[in-house]
Design a protein around this motif. Structure first.
Motif, short mmCIF file in Angstrom:
data_model
loop_
_atom_site.label_atom_id
_atom_site.label_comp_id
_atom_site.label_asym_id
_atom_site.label_seq_id
_atom_site.Cartn_x
_atom_site.Cartn_y
_atom_site.Cartn_z
N ASN A 1 -8.90 -4.53 -6.97
CA ASN A 1 -8.21 -5.82 -6.81
C ASN A 1 -9.15 -6.92 -6.34
O ASN A 1 -8.72 -8.07 -6.17
N HIS A 2 -10.43 -6.60 -6.09
CA HIS A 2 -11.30 -7.57 -5.42
C HIS A 2 -11.74 -8.72 -6.32
O HIS A 2 -11.77 -9.87 -5.90
N LEU A 3 -12.08 -8.43 -7.55
CA LEU A 3 -12.62 -9.46 -8.44
C LEU A 3 -11.64 -9.72 -9.58
O LEU A 3 -10.97 -8.80 -10.05
N GLN A 4 -11.62 -10.95 -10.02
CA GLN A 4 -10.75 -11.34 -11.14
C GLN A 4 -11.55 -12.14 -12.18
O GLN A 4 -12.61 -12.67 -11.88
N VAL A 5 -10.99 -12.22 -13.37
CA VAL A 5 -11.39 -13.24 -14.34
C VAL A 5 -10.23 -14.25 -14.32
O VAL A 5 -9.11 -13.89 -14.69
N GLY A 6 -10.50 -15.45 -13.83
CA GLY A 6 -9.38 -16.37 -13.60
C GLY A 6 -8.44 -15.71 -12.61
O GLY A 6 -8.85 -15.37 -11.50
N ASP A 7 -7.19 -15.48 -13.03
CA ASP A 7 -6.23 -14.85 -12.13
C ASP A 7 -5.95 -13.40 -12.52
O ASP A 7 -5.01 -12.79 -12.03
N ARG A 8 -6.78 -12.83 -13.42
CA ARG A 8 -6.49 -11.49 -13.96
C ARG A 8 -7.37 -10.41 -13.35
O ARG A 8 -8.60 -10.51 -13.38
N ASN B 1 -6.65 -4.18 -15.57
CA ASN B 1 -5.36 -3.94 -16.23
C ASN B 1 -4.51 -5.20 -16.37
O ASN B 1 -3.31 -5.12 -16.68
N GLY B 2 -5.11 -6.35 -16.16
CA GLY B 2 -4.47 -7.60 -16.53
C GLY B 2 -3.44 -8.14 -15.57
O GLY B 2 -2.75 -9.12 -15.89
N HIS B 3 -3.31 -7.52 -14.39
CA HIS B 3 -2.31 -8.06 -13.45
C HIS B 3 -2.70 -9.47 -13.03
O HIS B 3 -3.87 -9.77 -12.83
N ARG B 4 -1.66 -10.32 -12.88
CA ARG B 4 -1.91 -11.67 -12.35
C ARG B 4 -1.89 -11.61 -10.83
O ARG B 4 -0.97 -11.02 -10.25
N LEU B 5 -2.84 -12.28 -10.22
CA LEU B 5 -2.87 -12.26 -8.76
C LEU B 5 -1.54 -12.76 -8.18
O LEU B 5 -1.05 -12.23 -7.18
N ALA B 6 -0.94 -13.74 -8.84
CA ALA B 6 0.33 -14.30 -8.36
C ALA B 6 1.42 -13.24 -8.29
O ALA B 6 2.36 -13.36 -7.50
N ASN C 1 -0.08 -5.55 -3.89
CA ASN C 1 0.85 -4.42 -4.04
C ASN C 1 0.45 -3.48 -5.17
O ASN C 1 1.15 -2.51 -5.47
N ARG C 2 -0.67 -3.78 -5.82
CA ARG C 2 -1.29 -2.88 -6.80
C ARG C 2 -2.78 -2.93 -6.59
O ARG C 2 -3.32 -3.94 -6.15
#
Ligand SMILES: N[C@@H](CC(=O)c1ccccc1NC=O)C(=O)O
Length: 310
Positions: free
Chosen positions: A119-126, A129-134, A143-144
């Motif tokens: 969960n530490h790094l994102q591309v944009g908000d993803r 597995n493509g979860h949105r940080l929001a 929570n994931r």
């Protein structure tokens, strides 16, 4: 990217990345490559009973990325309070004069020798597995993909001495570790699915000796090597540096793209601030690696003390 180029959208950048090869609900990423059979094969590497500790000592002044902190405060109040209990003796609580001290720690994760959760790094908000940080952010963490969702690790470790291959004590900041370096350092060994591949660049020798230089940049695996590691289905990888990958980056327009791609695209777990000089000096190459992490709910990482057992 030149000034006239517009950057790709997050959707374009991550096209084909999700769901991951382990399914849309997977949270273990490439740690799925570790199987009972691969654990047995790794355990069979143990011959001498020697255990090498690959962690640095953590304290308030260790080098870190700006904004990351660690503070520890010792509380000794029980020594005073215990003496005032109704059943206290002159020196503490009870006839046995028990007393204790305990520290309070205030810290971010991502300090010292640690593992990054997916969960530490994102591309944009993803995320991976493509979860949105929001959608996954909570008060306490996510929570994931929190570090508590990552399996504990027992696997085959490979220590690749890139500094030795290059004939230097230490690579330079921004130096890119390549597939050719990796193949040279491997010698006759081959990388297998589920392996942990650790790179000794010599940079860790600066830890505690020249912390400003240590934190000011670093050598590390380039993007082509990251793709190679993912192709070889490694479960995790790590360096003797505060992040993973060259800083400055290969393309200055793409900072931290190497750990970002390993985490978000490939689900490969990254270890940072490894203490590898002693192991490299001892000629460590292939070993049983044990990496257990604290199960902090929803956290972006956890302190680790990786153990190389030969
Ligand atoms: N994991 C460490 C260092 C690091 O690697 C990093 C720092 C800033 C931005 C991205 C980073 N990449 C993490 O893999 C941290 O986040 O502080």
């Amino acid at each position: 990217m030149t000034q006239t180029d517009s950057p790709p959208s997050v959707l374009e950048r991550t096209a084909g990345w999700f769901p991951s090869r382990w399914g849309p609900d997977d949270e273990a990423g490439a740690l799925n490559e570790i199987t009972p059979a691969s654990v047995l094969a790794a355990v069979s590497l143990v011959r001498t009973g020697r255990v090498l500790d690959l962690a640095h000592v953590l304290h308030a002044d260790v080098p870190a990325f700006p904004g990351r902190t660690y503070r520890s405060y010792l509380t000794t109040n029980a020594h005073h309070v215990n003496r005032r209990r109704p059943d206290a003796g002159p020196d503490g609580w009870g006839r046995n004069a028990v007393n204790w001290v305990v520290e309070q720690i205030t810290a971010t994760q991502q300090m010292g020798t640690h593992l990054d959760a997916l969960n530490h790094l994102q591309v944009g908000d993803r995320t991976y597995n493509g979860h949105r940080l929001a959608d996954i952010a909570e008060e306490h963490g996510t929570n994931r993909l929190g570090v508590d969702t990552l399996p504990q690790v027992v696997t085959r470790g490979l220590l690749l001495d890139v500094a030795a291959v290059r004939g230097v004590t230490c690579l330079e900041p921004g130096d890119v570790v390549t597939v050719a370096d990796t193949e040279a350092a491997l010698g006759g060994l081959s990388v297998r699915p589920g392996d942990a591949v650790l790179f000794h660049t010599g940079w860790g020798r600066l830890w505690g000796a020249d912390d400003d230089r240590y934190a000011g940049g670093e050598p590390g695996p380039g993007l082509a090597l990251a793709a190679w590691l993912a192709d070889h289905r490694v479960a995790l990888t790590g360096c003797d540096t505060w992040s993973y990958g060259p800083v400055p980056a290969e393309d200055p327009a793409e900072p931290f793209v190497v750990p970002q791609t390993l985490n978000v695209r490939h689900g490969v777990v990254v270890l940072e601030n490894l203490r590898l000089a002693e192991a490299a000096d001892a000629g460590l190459r292939e070993f049983l690696l044990v990496v257990s992490h604290a199960k902090l709910r929803g956290a972006t990482g956890a302190w680790i003390t990786p153990l190389a057992i030969t």
